[in-house]
Design a protein around this motif. Structure first.
Motif, PDB file in Angstrom:
ATOM      1  N   SER A   1      12.047  -1.133   5.907  1.00 13.31           N
ATOM      2  CA  SER A   1      11.347  -2.240   6.556  1.00 13.31           C
ATOM      3  C   SER A   1      12.323  -3.388   6.743  1.00 13.31           C
ATOM      4  O   SER A   1      13.345  -3.470   6.038  1.00 13.31           O
ATOM      5  CB  SER A   1      10.154  -2.688   5.701  1.00 13.31           C
ATOM      6  N   PRO A   2      12.071  -4.263   7.672  1.00 17.88           N
ATOM      7  CA  PRO A   2      12.974  -5.391   7.901  1.00 17.88           C
ATOM      8  C   PRO A   2      13.036  -6.282   6.675  1.00 17.88           C
ATOM      9  O   PRO A   2      12.110  -6.317   5.861  1.00 17.88           O
ATOM     10  CB  PRO A   2      12.340  -6.106   9.101  1.00 17.88           C
ATOM     11  N   PRO A   3      14.134  -7.027   6.500  1.00 13.71           N
ATOM     12  CA  PRO A   3      14.248  -7.919   5.339  1.00 13.71           C
ATOM     13  C   PRO A   3      13.135  -8.966   5.341  1.00 13.71           C
ATOM     14  O   PRO A   3      12.743  -9.481   6.383  1.00 13.71           O
ATOM     15  CB  PRO A   3      15.627  -8.563   5.518  1.00 13.71           C
ATOM     16  N   VAL A   4      12.659  -9.266   4.154  1.00 14.55           N
ATOM     17  CA  VAL A   4      11.566 -10.228   3.999  1.00 14.55           C
ATOM     18  C   VAL A   4      12.153 -11.632   3.919  1.00 14.55           C
ATOM     19  O   VAL A   4      13.101 -11.869   3.160  1.00 14.55           O
ATOM     20  CB  VAL A   4      10.741  -9.919   2.742  1.00 14.55           C
ATOM     21  N   PRO A   5      11.623 -12.602   4.667  1.00 16.33           N
ATOM     22  CA  PRO A   5      12.132 -13.976   4.598  1.00 16.33           C
ATOM     23  C   PRO A   5      12.012 -14.539   3.183  1.00 16.33           C
ATOM     24  O   PRO A   5      11.061 -14.225   2.452  1.00 16.33           O
ATOM     25  CB  PRO A   5      11.244 -14.735   5.586  1.00 16.33           C
ATOM     26  N   PRO A   6      12.964 -15.390   2.764  1.00 17.43           N
ATOM     27  CA  PRO A   6      12.904 -15.956   1.411  1.00 17.43           C
ATOM     28  C   PRO A   6      11.604 -16.692   1.120  1.00 17.43           C
ATOM     29  O   PRO A   6      11.123 -16.685  -0.013  1.00 17.43           O
ATOM     30  CB  PRO A   6      14.114 -16.908   1.378  1.00 17.43           C
ATOM     31  N   ALA A   7      11.048 -17.365   2.128  1.00 21.46           N
ATOM     32  CA  ALA A   7       9.791 -18.089   1.895  1.00 21.46           C
ATOM     33  C   ALA A   7       8.674 -17.142   1.493  1.00 21.46           C
ATOM     34  O   ALA A   7       7.768 -17.521   0.738  1.00 21.46           O
ATOM     35  CB  ALA A   7       9.388 -18.861   3.154  1.00 21.46           C
ATOM     36  N   ILE A   8       8.727 -15.894   1.979  1.00 25.77           N
ATOM     37  CA  ILE A   8       7.720 -14.905   1.608  1.00 25.77           C
ATOM     38  C   ILE A   8       8.009 -14.350   0.224  1.00 25.77           C
ATOM     39  O   ILE A   8       7.100 -14.224  -0.615  1.00 25.77           O
ATOM     40  CB  ILE A   8       7.687 -13.765   2.651  1.00 25.77           C
ATOM     41  N   THR A   9       9.270 -14.029  -0.048  1.00 26.81           N
ATOM     42  CA  THR A   9       9.599 -13.442  -1.354  1.00 26.81           C
ATOM     43  C   THR A   9       9.376 -14.434  -2.484  1.00 26.81           C
ATOM     44  O   THR A   9       9.078 -14.037  -3.615  1.00 26.81           O
ATOM     45  CB  THR A   9      11.057 -12.959  -1.364  1.00 26.81           C
ATOM     46  N   LEU A  10       9.501 -15.728  -2.208  1.00 23.79           N
ATOM     47  CA  LEU A  10       9.231 -16.731  -3.247  1.00 23.79           C
ATOM     48  C   LEU A  10       7.765 -16.740  -3.669  1.00 23.79           C
ATOM     49  O   LEU A  10       7.428 -17.280  -4.732  1.00 23.79           O
ATOM     50  CB  LEU A  10       9.625 -18.115  -2.749  1.00 23.79           C
ATOM     51  N   CYS A  11       6.896 -16.152  -2.865  1.00 27.05           N
ATOM     52  CA  CYS A  11       5.464 -16.121  -3.173  1.00 27.05           C
ATOM     53  C   CYS A  11       4.980 -14.690  -3.400  1.00 27.05           C
ATOM     54  O   CYS A  11       3.771 -14.445  -3.453  1.00 27.05           O
ATOM     55  CB  CYS A  11       4.668 -16.742  -2.022  1.00 27.05           C
ATOM     56  N   HIS A  12       5.891 -13.759  -3.521  1.00 25.83           N
ATOM     57  CA  HIS A  12       5.568 -12.329  -3.603  1.00 25.83           C
ATOM     58  C   HIS A  12       4.712 -12.020  -4.828  1.00 25.83           C
ATOM     59  O   HIS A  12       4.844 -12.671  -5.879  1.00 25.83           O
ATOM     60  CB  HIS A  12       6.874 -11.521  -3.650  1.00 25.83           C
ATOM     61  N   PRO A  13       3.850 -11.015  -4.747  1.00 19.23           N
ATOM     62  CA  PRO A  13       3.041 -10.654  -5.923  1.00 19.23           C
ATOM     63  C   PRO A  13       3.879 -10.183  -7.111  1.00 19.23           C
ATOM     64  O   PRO A  13       3.442 -10.329  -8.258  1.00 19.23           O
ATOM     65  CB  PRO A  13       2.138  -9.528  -5.402  1.00 19.23           C
ATOM     66  N   ASP A  14       5.044  -9.616  -6.860  1.00 19.80           N
ATOM     67  CA  ASP A  14       5.900  -9.093  -7.929  1.00 19.80           C
ATOM     68  C   ASP A  14       6.756 -10.226  -8.495  1.00 19.80           C
ATOM     69  O   ASP A  14       7.562 -10.838  -7.787  1.00 19.80           O
ATOM     70  CB  ASP A  14       6.801  -7.986  -7.370  1.00 19.80           C
TER      71      ASP A  14
ATOM     72  N   PRO B   1       9.741 -27.021  -1.584  1.00 17.05           N
ATOM     73  CA  PRO B   1       8.323 -27.079  -1.990  1.00 17.05           C
ATOM     74  C   PRO B   1       7.868 -25.832  -2.734  1.00 17.05           C
ATOM     75  O   PRO B   1       7.101 -25.923  -3.703  1.00 17.05           O
ATOM     76  CB  PRO B   1       7.597 -27.235  -0.649  1.00 17.05           C
ATOM     77  N   LEU B   2       8.337 -24.670  -2.323  1.00 19.79           N
ATOM     78  CA  LEU B   2       7.970 -23.438  -3.028  1.00 19.79           C
ATOM     79  C   LEU B   2       8.666 -23.342  -4.376  1.00 19.79           C
ATOM     80  O   LEU B   2       8.127 -22.735  -5.308  1.00 19.79           O
ATOM     81  CB  LEU B   2       8.314 -22.225  -2.160  1.00 19.79           C
ATOM     82  N   LEU B   3       9.835 -23.966  -4.496  1.00 19.82           N
ATOM     83  CA  LEU B   3      10.478 -24.034  -5.805  1.00 19.82           C
ATOM     84  C   LEU B   3       9.608 -24.843  -6.769  1.00 19.82           C
ATOM     85  O   LEU B   3       9.446 -24.466  -7.944  1.00 19.82           O
ATOM     86  CB  LEU B   3      11.860 -24.672  -5.666  1.00 19.82           C
ATOM     87  N   ALA B   4       9.048 -25.950  -6.273  1.00 25.17           N
ATOM     88  CA  ALA B   4       8.139 -26.749  -7.116  1.00 25.17           C
ATOM     89  C   ALA B   4       6.902 -25.943  -7.493  1.00 25.17           C
ATOM     90  O   ALA B   4       6.416 -26.022  -8.640  1.00 25.17           O
ATOM     91  CB  ALA B   4       7.742 -28.025  -6.385  1.00 25.17           C
ATOM     92  N   VAL B   5       6.403 -25.149  -6.567  1.00 19.81           N
ATOM     93  CA  VAL B   5       5.229 -24.314  -6.865  1.00 19.81           C
ATOM     94  C   VAL B   5       5.562 -23.309  -7.961  1.00 19.81           C
ATOM     95  O   VAL B   5       4.767 -23.059  -8.874  1.00 19.81           O
ATOM     96  CB  VAL B   5       4.745 -23.596  -5.591  1.00 19.81           C
ATOM     97  N   ARG B   6       6.743 -22.729  -7.892  1.00 19.04           N
ATOM     98  CA  ARG B   6       7.126 -21.713  -8.879  1.00 19.04           C
ATOM     99  C   ARG B   6       7.339 -22.318 -10.272  1.00 19.04           C
ATOM    100  O   ARG B   6       7.344 -21.597 -11.264  1.00 19.04           O
ATOM    101  CB  ARG B   6       8.400 -20.992  -8.437  1.00 19.04           C
ATOM    102  N   CYS B   7       7.486 -23.627 -10.372  1.00 16.01           N
ATOM    103  CA  CYS B   7       7.582 -24.275 -11.689  1.00 16.01           C
ATOM    104  C   CYS B   7       6.274 -24.166 -12.463  1.00 16.01           C
ATOM    105  O   CYS B   7       6.245 -24.445 -13.666  1.00 16.01           O
ATOM    106  CB  CYS B   7       7.973 -25.742 -11.535  1.00 16.01           C
ATOM    107  N   THR B   8       5.189 -23.791 -11.793  1.00 16.82           N
ATOM    108  CA  THR B   8       3.899 -23.575 -12.470  1.00 16.82           C
ATOM    109  C   THR B   8       3.537 -22.094 -12.486  1.00 16.82           C
ATOM    110  O   THR B   8       2.375 -21.758 -12.712  1.00 16.82           O
ATOM    111  CB  THR B   8       2.787 -24.379 -11.767  1.00 16.82           C
ATOM    112  N   ASP B   9       4.521 -21.230 -12.237  1.00 19.63           N
ATOM    113  CA  ASP B   9       4.258 -19.793 -12.141  1.00 19.63           C
ATOM    114  C   ASP B   9       3.682 -19.261 -13.452  1.00 19.63           C
ATOM    115  O   ASP B   9       3.996 -19.766 -14.544  1.00 19.63           O
ATOM    116  CB  ASP B   9       5.552 -19.048 -11.803  1.00 19.63           C
TER     117      ASP B   9
END
Length: 425
Positions: free
Chosen positions: A81-94, A113-121
């Protein structure tokens, strides 16, 4: 789709199709970023997840029994499959994929902004790595994320990023803090003003003007108290600061201004506020006058002789008067032609705790709805003592609306008061 509207779904799809996140999410709100994060994992149609070829049956991995018997199950390699954009992988279920994508957020500001979101992962490894990367960012990189960080701080793991933001605001340029005081988000507005007050970035006049103009009671208290402490009683603008506070619409701001009169030594200037429409302001005025050696009670008694000009004097008399001496004055004011005087007289009777059910019940038929409401509040504690047939008569459809509402409230209160306690026997 899963029921989300098109405007919410389209950012994720557009990023998946190759659009830059900076273009798709330009000017996006904090909630929009949180929706983006959730949509990556929750949409029914998620082409960024590994998928089987059409028609391929489920092929489970070999079990332990298969391996012991020397058998393996044929596994079909998933299609590329084509490479997944980083913005998508930052929110990936895995979580492992999310963690691996964090390094991209360090070098690409559009992903912060997604880095800030991942601080509450919810995965500790992802969360700790994201926090380490966020802490490495320069302080000015946190200001554009302020609204999102505050929104995330409501989560159980959201305190880390908020602490970084507060430190950046305390140590950063004053212009950045002042710019955030005009932010439309209420939480951001409050934080920026709190930091500005701590750092002394606002003049007393600016603080007084903010307190007077704001509709947020938290900001009213914060700015009014800061204005009083920092310059309402001294300096060239002291008189203007006090005047701005004393003429504010909000009672808590006027109360702060009246209290400041004591610090300024202007005890007598509190006398006009003895008849303020707010009970809090009246209480502050009495306090200031007493501090200056002035007894407010004779003032109230004199004002109640001609209450038309100062209707709130009746309420003030009840708040500091004597039952034996002043109750008669208040009962007499129930017959005053001005509805405002009658309303405040009822408030004074309640404050003196001399309410008599039989004498107040006729006011349920008063032509003024305000008087009817005031009488209802006074009668509620003793609603069970009012004859039920009187209340039923006043709840008839032909009665004025204020009278019907009052009768219904009193009927419900009477039922509750007559209901026996459940007991614990």
């Amino acid at each position: 789709m899963d029921g989300r509207d098109k405007e919410t779904v389209s950012p994720v799809v557009r990023v998946w199709e190759g659009a830059p996140p900076a273009e798709v999410m330009d000017g996006a709100s904090a909630d929009a970023w949180l929706d983006f994060d959730a949509d990556v994992r929750c949409l029914d149609d998620r082409p960024w997840l590994p998928a089987r070829s059409p028609g391929e049956p489920d092929r489970p991995a070999p079990t332990l029994l298969d391996r012991l018997r020397g058998r393996t199950r044929s596994m079909v390699a998933p299609p590329t499959s084509p490479p997944v954009p980083p913005a998508i992988t930052l929110c990936h279920p895995d979580g492992r994929i999310r963690e691996a994508a964090l390094d991209a957020a360090r070098t690409e500001p559009e992903l912060r902004p997604l880095l800030a979101v991942r601080c509450t992962d919810w995965v500790s490894q992802v969360r700790e790595r994201a926090r380490a990367l966020l802490a490495e960012l320069p302080a000015d990189a946190l200001f554009p994320l302020a609204e999102l960080i505050l929104r995330l701080s409501r989560r159980s793991r959201g305190g880390f990023a908020r602490a970084l933001l507060e430190d950046a605001l305390r140590e950063g340029p004053a212009a950045e803090v002042l710019a955030l005081t005009a932010h439309p988000d209420r939480a951001m507005d409050r934080l920026a003003y709190r930091i500005a007050v701590e750092r002394g970035l606002l003049t007393p006049m600016e603080l007084a003007a903010t307190a007077a103009a704001s509709g947020d009671v938290t900001l009213q208290d914060l700015c009014a108290e800061a204005a009083v402490k920092s310059g309402a009683t001294e300096g060239p603008d002291a008189a203007a600061v006090l005047d701005r506070l004393l003429t504010a619409r909000a009672p808590r701001v006027r109360a702060a201004g009246v209290t400041a009169l004591r610090r300024a030594g202007q005890y007598g200037d509190a006398e006009p506020f003895l008849v303020d429409r707010s009970g809090v302001v009246r209480a502050c005025a009495r306090y200031v006058l007493r501090q200056g050696g002035i007894d407010p009670l004779p003032v109230y008694r004199a004002l109640c002789a001609e209450p038309a000009a100062r209707p709130a004097a009746a309420a003030g008399l009840g708040e500091c008067g004597d039952r034996a001496t002043d109750a008669g004055t208040l009962w007499a004011l129930l017959g005053h032609p001005l509805p405002s005087v009658r309303v405040h007289a009822i408030s004074g009777l309640r404050a003196l705790d001399v309410v008599e059910r039989e004498r107040l019940t006729p006011l349920l038929d008063d032509p003024s709805p305000a008087v009817v409401r005031a009488a209802t509040r006074a009668l509620l504690p003793d609603a069970a003592g009012i004859p039920e047939h009187l209340l039923r008569e006043r709840s008839a459809p032909e009665r004025p609306r204020a009278v019907r509402v009052a009768a219904d409230r009193l009927l419900r209160a009477a039922v509750r008061q007559r209901r026996p306690d459940p007991g614990y026997g």
